[in-house]
Design an enzyme around this catalytic site. Structure first.
Site, PDB file in Angstrom:
ATOM      1  N   ALA A  10     -10.803 -10.645   0.819  1.00 39.83           N
ATOM      2  CA  ALA A  10     -10.430 -11.864   0.101  1.00 39.83           C
ATOM      3  C   ALA A  10     -11.405 -12.051  -1.053  1.00 39.83           C
ATOM      4  O   ALA A  10     -11.927 -13.125  -1.307  1.00 39.83           O
ATOM      5  CB  ALA A  10     -10.442 -13.075   1.029  1.00 39.83           C
ATOM      6  N   GLY A  12     -12.126 -10.879  -5.323  1.00 36.33           N
ATOM      7  CA  GLY A  12     -11.477 -11.307  -6.550  1.00 36.33           C
ATOM      8  C   GLY A  12      -9.990 -10.993  -6.609  1.00 36.33           C
ATOM      9  O   GLY A  12      -9.145 -11.896  -6.677  1.00 36.33           O
ATOM     10  N   GLY A  14      -7.800  -9.232  -4.362  1.00 40.65           N
ATOM     11  CA  GLY A  14      -7.020  -9.522  -3.168  1.00 40.65           C
ATOM     12  C   GLY A  14      -6.908 -11.008  -2.911  1.00 40.65           C
ATOM     13  O   GLY A  14      -5.840 -11.510  -2.532  1.00 40.65           O
ATOM     14  N   LYS A 185      -3.626   3.427 -17.796  1.00 39.51           N
ATOM     15  CA  LYS A 185      -4.782   2.581 -17.480  1.00 39.51           C
ATOM     16  C   LYS A 185      -6.013   3.439 -17.208  1.00 39.51           C
ATOM     17  O   LYS A 185      -7.136   3.091 -17.611  1.00 39.51           O
ATOM     18  CB  LYS A 185      -4.474   1.683 -16.278  1.00 39.51           C
ATOM     19  CG  LYS A 185      -5.630   0.734 -15.962  1.00 39.51           C
ATOM     20  CD  LYS A 185      -5.380  -0.144 -14.760  1.00 39.51           C
ATOM     21  CE  LYS A 185      -6.606  -1.010 -14.489  1.00 39.51           C
ATOM     22  NZ  LYS A 185      -6.477  -1.828 -13.264  1.00 39.51           N
ATOM     23  N   GLU A 268     -18.098   2.893  -9.630  1.00 40.44           N
ATOM     24  CA  GLU A 268     -16.967   3.783  -9.392  1.00 40.44           C
ATOM     25  C   GLU A 268     -16.985   4.997 -10.317  1.00 40.44           C
ATOM     26  O   GLU A 268     -15.947   5.567 -10.609  1.00 40.44           O
ATOM     27  CB  GLU A 268     -15.652   3.014  -9.589  1.00 40.44           C
ATOM     28  CG  GLU A 268     -15.425   1.881  -8.610  1.00 40.44           C
ATOM     29  CD  GLU A 268     -14.062   1.219  -8.776  1.00 40.44           C
ATOM     30  OE1 GLU A 268     -13.315   1.117  -7.794  1.00 40.44           O
ATOM     31  OE2 GLU A 268     -13.746   0.806  -9.901  1.00 40.44           O
TER      32      GLU A 268
END
Length: 310
Positions: A10, A12, A14, A185, A268
């Site tokens: 829960a 940002g 989701g 993207k 990432e």
């Protein structure tokens, strides 16, 4: 029968999309850690947004329930292995997984774990952050979510899930070519993250440098060539939008990878820059800026781990 949606986390992304759906009466459960479950029990899910604030009680679980209809997966790439283990009990014979991760490498991992027939394509464009009290801060009015079938056999499932998402009021897109959109993207984000981390600066400052715009164009070109070799050449319109954003004078825009780096956190980089470079090498393409960018981020990670980063 109403569709049951499980949202991993829960945070940002989701929390925002799951919260909008829950507010519309969709059967949403948030799979969260015990501490976040306690926080949500006390405060409710809180969204602060220029499109309307929201505070509502939500259903949380600390273990995945069996056989839900769909899972919305919006974790960071470096948390993917743990996320797959967490959602595994919820994956039944007809469960759909909609990943909203950046890049495309996660599709291979999800396919291997759960079967390609269960994994749709998905992406989002949204600026969100988790505030100090656990509230979700929507930073602008952008709230684009797209999903779509990767194979013909998934079209009915994608359409049903799109219908469910429409109830959230954020105008989700049912893409007819979701892999093309994901690759576009991927190309943009690799350049955006690669350049803003390499230069430790926002777009507007980079293009003020003597060779700034030329370097942006070069890295973008390396990514476009890699996408083309993989069968997903960006459209002319997509390229124009990318370059406009990446060369905008006065822009304060930075990739979230730079923000993660500046706070000393994990990034990432392997999932984004590393995967793009790997695909360039497989296509026998020369990608010198991607090489420098990845080496730079790997050196950052080595330094971070040497100082006790986890």
């Amino acid at each position: 029968m109403a569709m049951r949606l499980l949202v991993l986390g829960a945070g940002g992304i989701g929390g925002y999309f799951g919260g909008r759906l829950a507010a519309a009466g969709v059967d949403v459960r948030f799979l969260v850690r015990p501490r976040r479950a306690a926080q949500l029990s006390e405060t409710g899910l809180v969204i602060k947004s220029p499109l309307g604030d929201l505070t509502l009680p939500v259903k949380t679980v600390v273990e995945a329930p069996p056989s839900v209809d769909a899972v919305l997966l919006a974790c960071k790439a470096y948390d993917l292995e743990g996320a797959m283990t967490a959602i595994a009990p919820a994956i039944g014979p007809s469960t759909c997984i909609v990943p909203l991760l950046n890049g495309v490498r996660h599709l291979d991992h999800l396919d291997a774990r759960f079967g390609a027939e269960r994994v749709l394509g998905g992406l989002c464009h949204i600026g969100v952050a988790l505030g100090p009290a656990g509230e979700i801060q929507h930073l602008n009015t952008l709230q684009r979510l797209a999903l779509g079938a990767r194979t013909h056999s998934q079209q009915d499932a994608a359409q049903a899930l799109h219908g469910l998402m429409e109830r959230g009021g954020f105008a989700p897109v049912l893409s007819q070519d979701i892999l093309q959109e994901m690759w576009e993207k991927f190309v943009f984000l690799t350049t955006y993250a690669g350049m803003t981390t390499l230069m430790r600066a926002p777009v507007g400052a980079i293009v003020q440098a003597q060779d700034g715009e030329a370097l942006v164009r070069q890295m973008l070109g390396e990514c476009v060539a890699t996408a083309a070799a993989s069968g997903y050449i960006p459209s002319q319109d997509a390229y124009a939008r990318m370059f406009t954003t990446l060369s905008e004078l006065g822009s304060t825009g930075t990739a979230s990878m730079l923000r993660d780096l500046q706070r000393g956190g994990p990034t990432e980089h392997e999932h984004i820059i590393g995967d793009m470079l790997r695909r360039a090498h497989e296509a026998r393409l020369d990608a010198p800026l991607l090489r420098v960018s990845l080496a730079h981020m790997q050196a950052y990670e080595a330094t971070r781990m040497a100082h006790g980063g986890g």
